[in-house]
Motif scaffolding. Structure first.
Motif, PDB file in Angstrom:
ATOM      1  N   GLY A  87      -9.587  21.673 -13.675  1.00  0.00           N
ATOM      2  CA  GLY A  87      -9.202  21.820 -11.983  1.00  0.00           C
ATOM      3  C   GLY A  87      -7.889  23.028 -12.079  1.00  0.00           C
ATOM      4  O   GLY A  87      -8.066  23.573 -11.259  1.00  0.00           O
ATOM      5  N   MET A  88      -7.188  23.098 -13.187  1.00  0.00           N
ATOM      6  CA  MET A  88      -6.042  23.995 -13.273  1.00  0.00           C
ATOM      7  C   MET A  88      -6.934  25.372 -13.243  1.00  0.00           C
ATOM      8  O   MET A  88      -6.310  26.371 -12.608  1.00  0.00           O
ATOM      9  CB  MET A  88      -5.343  23.921 -14.466  1.00  0.00           C
ATOM     10  CG  MET A  88      -4.384  22.824 -14.332  1.00  0.00           C
ATOM     11  SD  MET A  88      -3.608  22.503 -12.590  1.00  0.00           S
ATOM     12  CE  MET A  88      -2.606  23.813 -12.385  1.00  0.00           C
ATOM     13  N   ALA A  89      -7.916  25.657 -14.037  1.00  0.00           N
ATOM     14  CA  ALA A  89      -8.659  26.825 -13.814  1.00  0.00           C
ATOM     15  C   ALA A  89      -8.987  27.279 -12.565  1.00  0.00           C
ATOM     16  O   ALA A  89      -9.002  28.501 -12.063  1.00  0.00           O
ATOM     17  CB  ALA A  89      -9.579  26.992 -14.819  1.00  0.00           C
ATOM     18  N   VAL A 183      -7.619  23.683   0.235  1.00  0.00           N
ATOM     19  CA  VAL A 183      -7.398  22.062   0.472  1.00  0.00           C
ATOM     20  C   VAL A 183      -7.759  21.555  -0.984  1.00  0.00           C
ATOM     21  O   VAL A 183      -8.798  21.875  -1.498  1.00  0.00           O
ATOM     22  CB  VAL A 183      -7.960  21.305   1.436  1.00  0.00           C
ATOM     23  CG1 VAL A 183      -7.996  19.842   1.475  1.00  0.00           C
ATOM     24  CG2 VAL A 183      -7.527  22.023   2.791  1.00  0.00           C
ATOM     25  N   ASP A 184      -6.924  21.027  -1.563  1.00  0.00           N
ATOM     26  CA  ASP A 184      -7.250  20.219  -2.956  1.00  0.00           C
ATOM     27  C   ASP A 184      -7.765  18.753  -2.397  1.00  0.00           C
ATOM     28  O   ASP A 184      -7.108  18.013  -1.856  1.00  0.00           O
ATOM     29  CB  ASP A 184      -6.123  19.972  -3.744  1.00  0.00           C
ATOM     30  CG  ASP A 184      -6.283  19.410  -5.009  1.00  0.00           C
ATOM     31  OD1 ASP A 184      -7.494  18.408  -5.216  1.00  0.00           O
ATOM     32  OD2 ASP A 184      -5.779  19.791  -6.112  1.00  0.00           O
ATOM     33  N   ASN A 185      -9.268  18.487  -2.589  1.00  0.00           N
ATOM     34  CA  ASN A 185      -9.860  17.384  -2.132  1.00  0.00           C
ATOM     35  C   ASN A 185     -10.382  16.596  -3.320  1.00  0.00           C
ATOM     36  O   ASN A 185     -11.046  15.650  -3.034  1.00  0.00           O
ATOM     37  CB  ASN A 185     -11.139  17.973  -1.384  1.00  0.00           C
ATOM     38  CG  ASN A 185     -11.582  16.893  -0.298  1.00  0.00           C
ATOM     39  OD1 ASN A 185     -10.993  16.198   0.163  1.00  0.00           O
ATOM     40  ND2 ASN A 185     -12.917  16.904  -0.114  1.00  0.00           N
ATOM     41  N   HIS A 205     -11.212  21.368  -6.505  1.00  0.00           N
ATOM     42  CA  HIS A 205     -11.201  20.173  -7.111  1.00  0.00           C
ATOM     43  C   HIS A 205     -10.999  19.949  -8.709  1.00  0.00           C
ATOM     44  O   HIS A 205     -11.224  20.928  -9.167  1.00  0.00           O
ATOM     45  CB  HIS A 205     -12.792  19.572  -7.015  1.00  0.00           C
ATOM     46  CG  HIS A 205     -13.263  19.024  -5.913  1.00  0.00           C
ATOM     47  ND1 HIS A 205     -12.837  17.541  -5.298  1.00  0.00           N
ATOM     48  CD2 HIS A 205     -13.862  19.651  -4.759  1.00  0.00           C
ATOM     49  CE1 HIS A 205     -13.510  17.301  -4.212  1.00  0.00           C
ATOM     50  NE2 HIS A 205     -14.185  18.396  -3.892  1.00  0.00           N
ATOM     51  N   SER A 206     -10.113  18.905  -8.660  1.00  0.00           N
ATOM     52  CA  SER A 206     -10.218  18.384 -10.174  1.00  0.00           C
ATOM     53  C   SER A 206     -11.352  17.706 -10.343  1.00  0.00           C
ATOM     54  O   SER A 206     -11.470  16.551 -10.032  1.00  0.00           O
ATOM     55  CB  SER A 206      -8.949  17.869 -10.932  1.00  0.00           C
ATOM     56  OG  SER A 206      -9.174  17.238 -11.920  1.00  0.00           O
ATOM     57  N   ALA A 207     -12.644  18.254 -11.063  1.00  0.00           N
ATOM     58  CA  ALA A 207     -13.741  17.361 -11.402  1.00  0.00           C
ATOM     59  C   ALA A 207     -13.954  16.643 -12.241  1.00  0.00           C
ATOM     60  O   ALA A 207     -14.842  15.653 -12.401  1.00  0.00           O
ATOM     61  CB  ALA A 207     -14.993  18.535 -11.277  1.00  0.00           C
ATOM     62  N   THR A 208     -12.603  16.632 -13.006  1.00  0.00           N
ATOM     63  CA  THR A 208     -12.459  15.580 -14.118  1.00  0.00           C
ATOM     64  C   THR A 208     -12.215  14.348 -13.421  1.00  0.00           C
ATOM     65  O   THR A 208     -12.653  13.087 -14.307  1.00  0.00           O
ATOM     66  CB  THR A 208     -10.892  16.140 -14.715  1.00  0.00           C
ATOM     67  OG1 THR A 208     -10.860  17.447 -14.836  1.00  0.00           O
ATOM     68  CG2 THR A 208     -10.595  15.252 -15.932  1.00  0.00           C
ATOM     69  N   LYS A 209     -11.912  14.218 -12.498  1.00  0.00           N
ATOM     70  CA  LYS A 209     -11.779  12.860 -11.422  1.00  0.00           C
ATOM     71  C   LYS A 209     -13.118  12.156 -11.083  1.00  0.00           C
ATOM     72  O   LYS A 209     -14.086  11.810 -11.765  1.00  0.00           O
ATOM     73  CB  LYS A 209     -10.730  13.064 -10.436  1.00  0.00           C
ATOM     74  CG  LYS A 209      -9.401  13.705 -10.915  1.00  0.00           C
ATOM     75  CD  LYS A 209      -8.579  13.445 -12.295  1.00  0.00           C
ATOM     76  CE  LYS A 209      -7.426  13.878 -12.861  1.00  0.00           C
ATOM     77  NZ  LYS A 209      -7.404  15.331 -13.260  1.00  0.00           N
ATOM     78  N   ILE A 371       4.782   3.428  -9.141  1.00  0.00           N
ATOM     79  CA  ILE A 371       3.411   3.585 -10.265  1.00  0.00           C
ATOM     80  C   ILE A 371       2.214   3.925  -9.463  1.00  0.00           C
ATOM     81  O   ILE A 371       2.267   3.769  -8.341  1.00  0.00           O
ATOM     82  CB  ILE A 371       3.416   2.013 -10.597  1.00  0.00           C
ATOM     83  CG1 ILE A 371       4.846   1.734 -11.298  1.00  0.00           C
ATOM     84  CG2 ILE A 371       2.225   1.665 -11.399  1.00  0.00           C
ATOM     85  CD1 ILE A 371       4.792   0.434 -12.124  1.00  0.00           C
ATOM     86  N   ARG A 372       1.634   4.824 -10.240  1.00  0.00           N
ATOM     87  CA  ARG A 372       0.138   5.057  -9.623  1.00  0.00           C
ATOM     88  C   ARG A 372      -0.796   4.340 -10.269  1.00  0.00           C
ATOM     89  O   ARG A 372      -0.939   4.227 -11.467  1.00  0.00           O
ATOM     90  CB  ARG A 372       0.049   6.459  -9.750  1.00  0.00           C
ATOM     91  CG  ARG A 372      -0.960   7.252  -8.798  1.00  0.00           C
ATOM     92  CD  ARG A 372      -1.317   8.570  -9.374  1.00  0.00           C
ATOM     93  NE  ARG A 372      -1.962   8.729 -10.402  1.00  0.00           N
ATOM     94  CZ  ARG A 372      -2.270   9.780 -11.257  1.00  0.00           C
ATOM     95  NH1 ARG A 372      -1.742  10.760 -10.800  1.00  0.00           N
ATOM     96  NH2 ARG A 372      -2.919   9.805 -12.479  1.00  0.00           N
ATOM     97  N   LEU A 373      -1.691   3.768  -9.352  1.00  0.00           N
ATOM     98  CA  LEU A 373      -3.046   3.141  -9.951  1.00  0.00           C
ATOM     99  C   LEU A 373      -4.248   3.702  -9.336  1.00  0.00           C
ATOM    100  O   LEU A 373      -4.373   3.977  -8.117  1.00  0.00           O
ATOM    101  CB  LEU A 373      -2.721   1.712  -9.100  1.00  0.00           C
ATOM    102  CG  LEU A 373      -3.690   0.587  -9.870  1.00  0.00           C
ATOM    103  CD1 LEU A 373      -3.215   0.351 -11.052  1.00  0.00           C
ATOM    104  CD2 LEU A 373      -3.547  -0.762  -8.896  1.00  0.00           C
TER     105      LEU A 373
END
Ligand code: LCS
Length: 394
Positions: A87-89, A183-185, A205-209, A371-373
């Motif tokens: 995603g950072m790239a 937009v980061d979606n 996108h971070s497609a990692t997710k 806290i993030r869930l």
């Protein structure tokens, strides 16, 4: 032949373009090849000059990557997509396509900590200015734009506070000022939110997710319209080299087939867990866009079709109480990242968002007790049971 008129779930299964024409394989083959043979020297010259179309070298493009890009372009309703190694790239290549030394961009201030780190660590060295604003206030967004501003970057829902930014409002300002909107979606995915249909110029996108969805791949994808995406590929992807590998492209294609099914379950579970937390005596506040108590619930409803699995909550007390909850979960996994089948829990202030100063954290809602869930697709009763027993430790 892919039909644009197909529904989202059909496109998620078939959008890469159908069976392999040579073998009939229904799974896109992994073209694990760094280079592609020219038919003769003229063919090589024509490919390099753009006279002929085809594959040259996998830092530029690769058939497995191309199949993923076709599919993501359909799902986000753009003309073209480019897949990256992270995603950072994807984000850094997008910035370098839109902005040059001496220019600047405006960003929402509550974003993934790694994106913020890119802003503060790399951009000053390149003489690219970044103004981070509270983008929930559109006047602040407009005021931050000057004649050297080239684009506006927003993340919605935002990591980690689940703040919602008005995509249509930002697009109106950006276009009136003659700049682009990015937009980061990542949190919503195209299944729930399609920024390009609301005026955005590029979706990242971070497609990692959620796109990958199984916690086994790091990847990124940008989607947009022809001219800009061609420039991004030709001028930047090739030169910066942040390409996705064929195997990771294949993993994302596999993940995408179940994206709608997984997202439905993430949302169903997300809502149930958010409701549980909202009524829990040891919880101060819950942030989930699907709850009516979320201050931007109406805005969320106007630009998202459902709310996914990302929740943030503030524990009564402080960081020590939060740590006790995280150290006592049994089913949930204490880990960064999100959007996996597994439920993940994390303390943003000390991990994913530690690039922010303590003052910035407070101003941006990244409180010490937050806290993030990332609610997974397990049986929701088991997730709630686990959180319930962990909360008994405070
Ligand atoms: N955009 C968003 C909204 C993200 O959450 C992340 C990563 C990125 C971009 C960067 O993508 P990557 O290069 O990691 O594929 N978010 C992470 C997080 O919250 N924990 O670990 C990574």
């Amino acid at each position: 032949m892919v039909k644009k008129s197909w529904g989202f779930a059909t496109l998620a299964v078939h959008g890469s373009g159908g069976h392999d024409p040579q073998t009939g394989a229904i799974s896109v083959p992994i073209y694990q090849s760094s280079t592609f043979a020219f038919k003769n020297s003229q063919h090589g010259t024509d490919l390099f000059s753009g006279k002929a179309e085809g594959y040259i070298y996998s830092r530029i493009s690769n058939p497995t990557q191309a199949a993923l890009e076709r599919e993501m372009a359909f799902l986000e309703e753009g003309d073209e997509a480019i897949a990256f190694g992270s995603g950072m790239a994807a984000i850094s290549t997008c910035i370098f396509t839109l902005c040059r030394s001496g220019e600047n961009f405006v960003s929402s201030r509550t974003i993934y900590g790694g994106t913020h780190a890119l802003y503060i660590k790399v951009m000053p060295r390149l003489n690219i200015g970044v103004t981070e604003v509270d983008a929930t206030d559109l006047n602040k967004v407009e005021d931050a734009i000057n004649d050297k501003t080239r684009f506006l970057f927003i993340e919605t829902p935002a990591n980690p506070t689940i703040e919602i930014i008005d995509i249509r409002g930002c697009a109106e300002i950006a276009h009136r000022k003659g700049i682009k909107l990015v937009v980061d979606n990542t949190f919503a995915t195209p299944y729930y939110q399609k920024p390009l249909t609301m005026g955005a110029d590029v979706v990242v996108h971070s497609a990692t997710k959620y796109i990958g969805g199984h916690g086994d791949t790091v990847a990124g994808i940008n989607i947009g319209f022809k001219e800009l995406m061609t420039e991004m590929r030709k001028q930047n992807l090739q030169d910066l080299g942040g390409i996705i590998s064929p195997f990771n492209a294949w993993l994302l294609l596999r993940g995408l087939k179940t994206l709608p099914v997984r997202m439905d379950r993430h949302s169903e579970n997300g809502m149930r867990v958010a409701q549980f937390l909202a009524f829990h005596p040891k919880i101060e506040r819950v942030w989930y866009p699907g709850l009516r108590i979320h201050p931007q619930h109406e805005l969320a409803k106007s630009q998202m079709t459902n709310f996914g699995g990302m929740i943030a909550f503030e524990i009564k007390g402080g960081i020590e109480e939060g740590k006790r909850v995280m150290d006592n979960v049994e089913l949930c996994t204490l880990a960064v990242s999100l959007g996996d089948c597994d439920t993940l829990i994390v303390h943003p202030a000390s991990t994913t968002h530690s690039s922010y100063s303590p003052e910035e954290m407070l101003a941006n809602g990244i409180k010490p007790n937050l806290i993030r869930l990332s609610v997974g697709i397990e049986d929701v009763t088991d997730i709630i049971e686990d959180l319930s027993q962990a909360l008994k430790h405070i």
